[in-house]
Motif scaffolding. Structure first.
Motif, PDB file in Angstrom:
ATOM      1  N   PHE A   1      60.740  17.723  58.151  1.00 51.10           N
ATOM      2  CA  PHE A   1      61.434  19.009  58.099  1.00 51.10           C
ATOM      3  C   PHE A   1      61.450  19.570  56.682  1.00 51.10           C
ATOM      4  CE2 PHE A   1      63.149  18.035  62.310  1.00 51.10           C
ATOM      5  CZ  PHE A   1      63.117  19.298  62.893  1.00 51.10           C
TER       6      PHE A   1
ATOM      7  N   ARG B   1      58.311  21.222  55.843  1.00 53.17           N
ATOM      8  CA  ARG B   1      57.993  22.368  56.699  1.00 53.17           C
ATOM      9  C   ARG B   1      56.843  22.059  57.647  1.00 53.17           C
ATOM     10  NH1 ARG B   1      62.724  24.051  56.380  1.00 53.17           N
ATOM     11  NH2 ARG B   1      63.148  26.018  55.322  1.00 53.17           N
TER      12      ARG B   1
ATOM     13  N   ASN C   1      54.168  20.740  57.191  1.00 52.30           N
ATOM     14  CA  ASN C   1      52.875  20.907  56.540  1.00 52.30           C
ATOM     15  C   ASN C   1      52.518  19.591  55.857  1.00 52.30           C
ATOM     16  OD1 ASN C   1      50.913  21.468  54.383  1.00 52.30           O
ATOM     17  ND2 ASN C   1      51.203  23.609  54.930  1.00 52.30           N
TER      18      ASN C   1
ATOM     19  N   GLY D   1      52.961  19.705  52.160  1.00 57.39           N
ATOM     20  CA  GLY D   1      54.376  19.763  51.802  1.00 57.39           C
ATOM     21  C   GLY D   1      55.080  18.440  52.047  1.00 57.39           C
TER      22      GLY D   1
ATOM     23  N   SER E   1      57.773  16.262  49.813  1.00 53.63           N
ATOM     24  CA  SER E   1      59.082  15.855  50.338  1.00 53.63           C
ATOM     25  C   SER E   1      59.191  14.338  50.445  1.00 53.63           C
ATOM     26  CB  SER E   1      59.312  16.500  51.705  1.00 53.63           C
ATOM     27  OG  SER E   1      58.330  16.080  52.645  1.00 53.63           O
TER      28      SER E   1
ATOM     29  N   VAL F   1      68.996  21.992  55.057  1.00 58.28           N
ATOM     30  CA  VAL F   1      67.738  22.666  55.393  1.00 58.28           C
ATOM     31  C   VAL F   1      67.857  23.376  56.741  1.00 58.28           C
ATOM     32  CG1 VAL F   1      65.327  22.277  56.023  1.00 58.28           C
ATOM     33  CG2 VAL F   1      66.270  21.185  54.004  1.00 58.28           C
TER      34      VAL F   1
ATOM     35  N   ASP G   1      67.780  27.452  57.540  1.00 51.20           N
ATOM     36  CA  ASP G   1      66.892  28.058  58.536  1.00 51.20           C
ATOM     37  C   ASP G   1      67.678  28.913  59.516  1.00 51.20           C
ATOM     38  OD1 ASP G   1      64.673  26.953  57.422  1.00 51.20           O
ATOM     39  OD2 ASP G   1      64.524  25.285  58.834  1.00 51.20           O
TER      40      ASP G   1
END
Length: 225
Positions: free
Chosen positions: A154, A157, A159, A162, A166, A202, A206
């Protein structure tokens, strides 16, 4: 099988199967695979030197080749999702199963492919942890990496590139938690609380980005509001 043919929730079934895997490992370590020279402790024999992942370089400490494997795997998944037809199918069916069916993609085949592929990557992570950091099998291997992976996904994202960033952030929380236990004597649960708060913030952000909170006052008969 459960998701493709019975439409069960994959998160719940995966979490429940974790307990089956843990108990199966515990049964092996306390039974057929127990080290006869282990002073009756539930551990297996130490792996042969050929089966142990070496350090990236001599001064790297506990950093071994699993770190390189993780980077290569993440880049490979990113390339597949972005530049291949199979990756396009995964993205389309993940965003809208109905749109995928209109495009001629099979949702059941994609479920099998995605779960087997992600399961293989999870297996790679597990064997790297065992052969790189521990050197033998024991009943407790992971302090919760599987659950932390949800937070990593999460924060990244969803990805793969990403997720590399993270994952490094979450790794710092584990290292910082160990340092805090040694230096000031706090519980190891503090790390879990901090990671949970990260995910909570997070998801909250969102929600506030995609939805606007409005208070609407309605007038009714009699003048009451």
């Amino acid at each position: 099988l459960l998701k493709a043919h019975f439409n069960t929730n994959e998160i719940l079934t995966s979490l429940m199967l974790v307990y089956i895997a843990q108990l199966f490992l515990d049964w092996l370590i306390r039974g057929a695979w127990r080290d006869p020279k282990g002073f009756n402790f539930p551990v297996s024999r130490d792996f042969a030197p050929e089966a142990v992942l070496p350090a990236i370089w001599e001064e790297s400490g506990r950093a071994h080749w699993a770190f390189i494997f993780a980077i290569v795997a993440a880049i490979g998944v990113w390339f597949m999702l972005r530049y291949t037809l199979k990756g396009f199918e995964v993205v389309v069916l993940g965003q809208s199963e109905r749109a995928g069916r209109f495009a001629g993609f099979s949702s059941k085949k994609m479920i099998w492919f995605s779960f087997l592929f992600s399961g293989a990557l999870a297996g790679l992570a597990g064997i790297c942890e065992v052969s790189g950091s521990i050197g033998h099998l024991q009943p407790a291997i992971s302090p919760g990496y599987g659950f932390s992976a949800i937070i990593v996904a999460f924060l990244g994202r969803l990805n793969p590139l990403g997720i590399i960033a993270s994952g490094l952030v979450l790794a710092l929380t584990y290292l910082g938690g160990e340092a805090a236990q040694l230096s000031i004597g706090v519980s190891d649960k503090v790390t879990r609380v901090f990671q949970g708060l990260l995910l909570f913030f997070v998801l909250s952000c969102d929600t506030l980005i995609y939805y606007k909170i409005r208070i609407i006052w309605s007038r009714v008969k009699g003048g009451a509001a």
